[in-house]
Design a protein around this motif. Structure first.
Motif, PDB file in Angstrom:
ATOM      1  N   VAL A 137       0.890  -1.297  -0.117  1.00  0.00           N
ATOM      2  CA  VAL A 137      -0.114  -0.032   0.073  1.00  0.00           C
ATOM      3  C   VAL A 137       0.963   1.224   0.157  1.00  0.00           C
ATOM      4  CG1 VAL A 137      -1.892  -1.181   1.042  1.00  0.00           C
ATOM      5  CG2 VAL A 137      -0.218   0.107   2.586  1.00  0.00           C
ATOM      6  N   GLU A 138       0.191   2.328  -0.542  1.00  0.00           N
ATOM      7  CA  GLU A 138       0.842   3.787  -0.503  1.00  0.00           C
ATOM      8  C   GLU A 138       0.218   4.537   0.408  1.00  0.00           C
ATOM      9  OE1 GLU A 138       3.856   4.145  -1.417  1.00  0.00           O
ATOM     10  OE2 GLU A 138       4.405   2.574  -2.845  1.00  0.00           O
ATOM     11  N   VAL A 139       0.562   5.884   0.746  1.00  0.00           N
ATOM     12  CA  VAL A 139      -0.076   6.698   1.501  1.00  0.00           C
ATOM     13  C   VAL A 139      -1.370   7.451   0.492  1.00  0.00           C
ATOM     14  CG1 VAL A 139       0.218   9.319   1.951  1.00  0.00           C
ATOM     15  CG2 VAL A 139       1.921   7.765   2.837  1.00  0.00           C
ATOM     16  N   GLY A 140      -2.275   7.366   0.852  1.00  0.00           N
ATOM     17  CA  GLY A 140      -3.614   7.554   0.086  1.00  0.00           C
ATOM     18  C   GLY A 140      -4.585   6.577  -0.271  1.00  0.00           C
ATOM     19  N   ASP A 141      -3.831   5.224   0.035  1.00  0.00           N
ATOM     20  CA  ASP A 141      -4.630   3.926  -0.585  1.00  0.00           C
ATOM     21  C   ASP A 141      -5.610   3.608   0.541  1.00  0.00           C
ATOM     22  OD1 ASP A 141      -3.048   3.581  -2.628  1.00  0.00           O
ATOM     23  OD2 ASP A 141      -2.144   1.982  -1.908  1.00  0.00           O
ATOM     24  N   LYS A 142      -6.880   3.199   0.041  1.00  0.00           N
ATOM     25  CA  LYS A 142      -7.532   2.691   1.197  1.00  0.00           C
ATOM     26  C   LYS A 142      -7.446   1.189   1.582  1.00  0.00           C
ATOM     27  CE  LYS A 142     -11.294   5.866  -0.488  1.00  0.00           C
ATOM     28  NZ  LYS A 142     -10.716   6.780  -0.668  1.00  0.00           N
ATOM     29  N   VAL A 143      -7.624   1.078   2.805  1.00  0.00           N
ATOM     30  CA  VAL A 143      -7.368  -0.465   3.311  1.00  0.00           C
ATOM     31  C   VAL A 143      -8.388  -1.029   4.052  1.00  0.00           C
ATOM     32  CG1 VAL A 143      -5.061  -0.036   3.509  1.00  0.00           C
ATOM     33  CG2 VAL A 143      -6.406   0.529   5.544  1.00  0.00           C
ATOM     34  N   GLY A 144      -8.646  -2.041   4.190  1.00  0.00           N
ATOM     35  CA  GLY A 144      -9.893  -2.926   5.314  1.00  0.00           C
ATOM     36  C   GLY A 144      -9.160  -3.342   6.397  1.00  0.00           C
TER      37      GLY A 144
END
Length: 166
Positions: free
Chosen positions: A100-107
């Motif tokens: 993941v990168e900064v700004g990515d949505k995660v669950g």
């Protein structure tokens, strides 16, 4: 440094997945030896070592480090900590894209990195739904139990993160 039952459980879990039959760990005031006992599992021996008695009122040669609190994150944000201590990696292998990168949505179950401990790779899950706002531990850096790997904003951008998003 004292080993907690969770620390010992983490060591045993790592050993179960390895080909090792024995581990001998020596810390400043503690020696821990863990041996595989056939099909019955593991046995552990723990010995608390006492510092040598100082003569003539001499000062101790070892300075103790004060316990430090976990790094603070801004109000409303969630810190993601490593599941166990080791080297943190943002990608599955060198040269690969980051999980993941900064700004990515995660669950909750999104893998955001891996921690290498004793040649074993353990996935790090976000544990919360939201948006990655900051990495505090760099790729290839050692992360102890108090480390903040990354920070997630659980309030931002939740529309559009479906149940199937990982």
């Amino acid at each position: 440094m004292d080993l907690t039952p969770d620390d010992v459980r983490d060591v045993l879990h790592a050993l179960d997945s390895s080909g090792l039959d024995e581990l001998h760990l020596e810390l400043a005031d503690l020696t821990l030896t863990v041996r595989r006992e056939g099909a019955t599992g593991w046995t552990a021996e723990q010995q608390v070592l006492r510092r040598p008695v100082l003569e003539r009122g001499a000062a101790p040669a070892v300075a103790t480090e004060p316990e430090r609190p976990r790094a603070a994150v801004p109000d409303g944000m969630v810190a993601v900590h490593p599941p166990l201590l080791g080297t943190f990696y943002r990608a599955p292998k060198p040269g690969a894209a980051a999980f993941v990168e900064v700004g990515d949505k995660v669950g909750e179950e999104t893998v955001v990195g891996i921690v290498e401990t004793m040649k074993m790779m353990t996935p790090v899950h976000a544990g919360v739904r939201g948006t990655v706002v900051e990495f505090r531990t760099g790729n290839g850096e050692f992360a102890d139990a108090d480390a903040v790997l990354l920070v997630v904003d659980p309030a931002s951008g939740m529309a559009g993160l479906g149940e199937g998003s990982q």
